[in-house]
Scaffold this motif. Structure first.
Motif, PDB file in Angstrom:
ATOM      1  N   TYR A  77       1.157  38.959 -25.972  1.00 45.02           N
ATOM      2  CA  TYR A  77       2.436  39.286 -26.614  1.00 45.02           C
ATOM      3  C   TYR A  77       2.737  40.767 -26.388  1.00 45.02           C
ATOM      4  CZ  TYR A  77       2.365  34.729 -28.886  1.00 45.02           C
ATOM      5  OH  TYR A  77       2.351  33.377 -29.118  1.00 45.02           O
ATOM      6  N   SER A 183       9.137  28.228 -35.063  1.00 43.72           N
ATOM      7  CA  SER A 183       8.170  28.004 -33.982  1.00 43.72           C
ATOM      8  C   SER A 183       7.076  29.077 -33.973  1.00 43.72           C
ATOM      9  CB  SER A 183       8.887  27.978 -32.630  1.00 43.72           C
ATOM     10  OG  SER A 183       9.560  29.206 -32.437  1.00 43.72           O
ATOM     11  N   ARG A 186       1.539  28.868 -36.516  1.00 48.13           N
ATOM     12  CA  ARG A 186       0.713  27.773 -36.008  1.00 48.13           C
ATOM     13  C   ARG A 186      -0.661  27.875 -36.670  1.00 48.13           C
ATOM     14  NH1 ARG A 186       0.135  24.290 -31.745  1.00 48.13           N
ATOM     15  NH2 ARG A 186       2.208  24.856 -31.048  1.00 48.13           N
ATOM     16  N   SER A 194      -6.485  28.309 -27.380  1.00 46.91           N
ATOM     17  CA  SER A 194      -5.479  28.562 -26.345  1.00 46.91           C
ATOM     18  C   SER A 194      -5.256  30.063 -26.211  1.00 46.91           C
ATOM     19  CB  SER A 194      -4.161  27.863 -26.703  1.00 46.91           C
ATOM     20  OG  SER A 194      -3.710  28.284 -27.978  1.00 46.91           O
ATOM     21  N   ALA A 198      -0.553  30.033 -29.238  1.00 47.00           N
ATOM     22  CA  ALA A 198       0.847  29.587 -29.120  1.00 47.00           C
ATOM     23  C   ALA A 198       1.672  29.855 -30.379  1.00 47.00           C
ATOM     24  CB  ALA A 198       0.879  28.109 -28.748  1.00 47.00           C
ATOM     25  N   GLY A 199       1.563  31.077 -30.879  1.00 44.05           N
ATOM     26  CA  GLY A 199       2.364  31.475 -32.039  1.00 44.05           C
ATOM     27  C   GLY A 199       1.875  32.806 -32.552  1.00 44.05           C
TER      28      GLY A 199
END
Ligand code: ZN
Length: 246
Positions: A77, A183, A186, A194, A198-199
């Motif tokens: 990120y 979204s 998570r 992962s 994914a968040g």
């Protein structure tokens, strides 16, 4: 004492104060990492605020904070920065050893970041063994798990309800609720990994810990959280004294 950050003192002032007036130092540590809709430096902002709140109450000085740490699954990120684990552990060990060499007997590491708990524990034990300094390591959000559950009726999370509340209480202008989307949160599940995660909001429990943008509530939560951290530290210092562990 006008300032608790010892980097604001001259070496003569430091010499007069340590260890004659105080031999306790707080070292705030964190990292630079994506945090949902709160700042990249969240893990630095909170421990520094805790250090400033606590230092005067236990007559401690504050060491220059270590703002870089170990960021892993959120590293992709934008704006996230990391050190290698070995580099970090070695650096923290060396800083603590230097604080001990400068006559601090008690070092309180105020940690804001979950990705370096093991390295801090190891560096703390090594410092204690090698220098004899007493080292206390605080992970504020873990220490306040029960309070989060009691107050918000749910578990917290990375950039979740507890951390977002702390930033809302300290610097509400840095929280950007308008950027929040469903979204982002998570749940972290042990059975699947992962990279990148994914968040940018990592929940400890499914369906719990999403940020709540209620400033009044956030202040109530954080004021008590600060006092929980303070009283845990005081309790350890009291036992050291009573048991003559010097
Ligand atoms: Zn954080």
């Amino acid at each position: 004492m006008k300032t608790r950050y010892f980097s604001n003192l001259t070496w003569q002032e430091f010499n007069e104060l340590v260890p004659a007036e105080t031999s306790t130092v707080i070292l705030p540590v964190g990292t630079i990492e994506a945090h949902g809709v709160i700042p990249l430096g969240t893990d630095n902002i909170i421990p520094q605020d805790l250090a400033e709140y606590i230092a005067g109450k236990i007559n401690a000085l504050i060491a220059p904070p270590v703002n870089y740490g170990i960021t892993s699954s959120l590293l992709p990120y934008p704006g996230s920065v990391t050190l290698e684990k070995e580099t970090y552990k070695e650096m923290i060990y060396e800083i603590m050893s230097e604080l001990a060499r400068n006559n601090f007997r008690t070092i309180i590491v105020m940690n804001g970041h979950g990705g370096q708990v093991d390295e801090l524990k190891e560096a703390a034990l090594d410092t204690f063994k090698d220098t004899g300094a007493r080292v206390i390591v605080v992970h504020w959000w873990i220490l306040t798990y029960e309070w989060t559950k009691q107050f918000y009726k749910q578990m917290g999370g990375h950039a979740g309800i507890d951390e977002t509340a702390a930033i809302m209480a300290i610097a509400p202008e840095l929280v950007k609720p308008e950027r929040y989307s469903e979204s982002m949160p998570r749940e972290y599940k042990k059975g699947i990994q992962s990279y990148p995660f994914a968040g940018p909001i990592i929940l400890y429990k499914e369906g719990e810990g999403m940020p709540l943008f209620d400033e009044e509530k956030a202040k109530k939560f954080y004021i008590k959280a600060r006092d929980i951290v303070l009283s845990e530290i005081k309790s350890i210092l009291k036992s050291y004294k009573e048991l003559n562990i010097d």
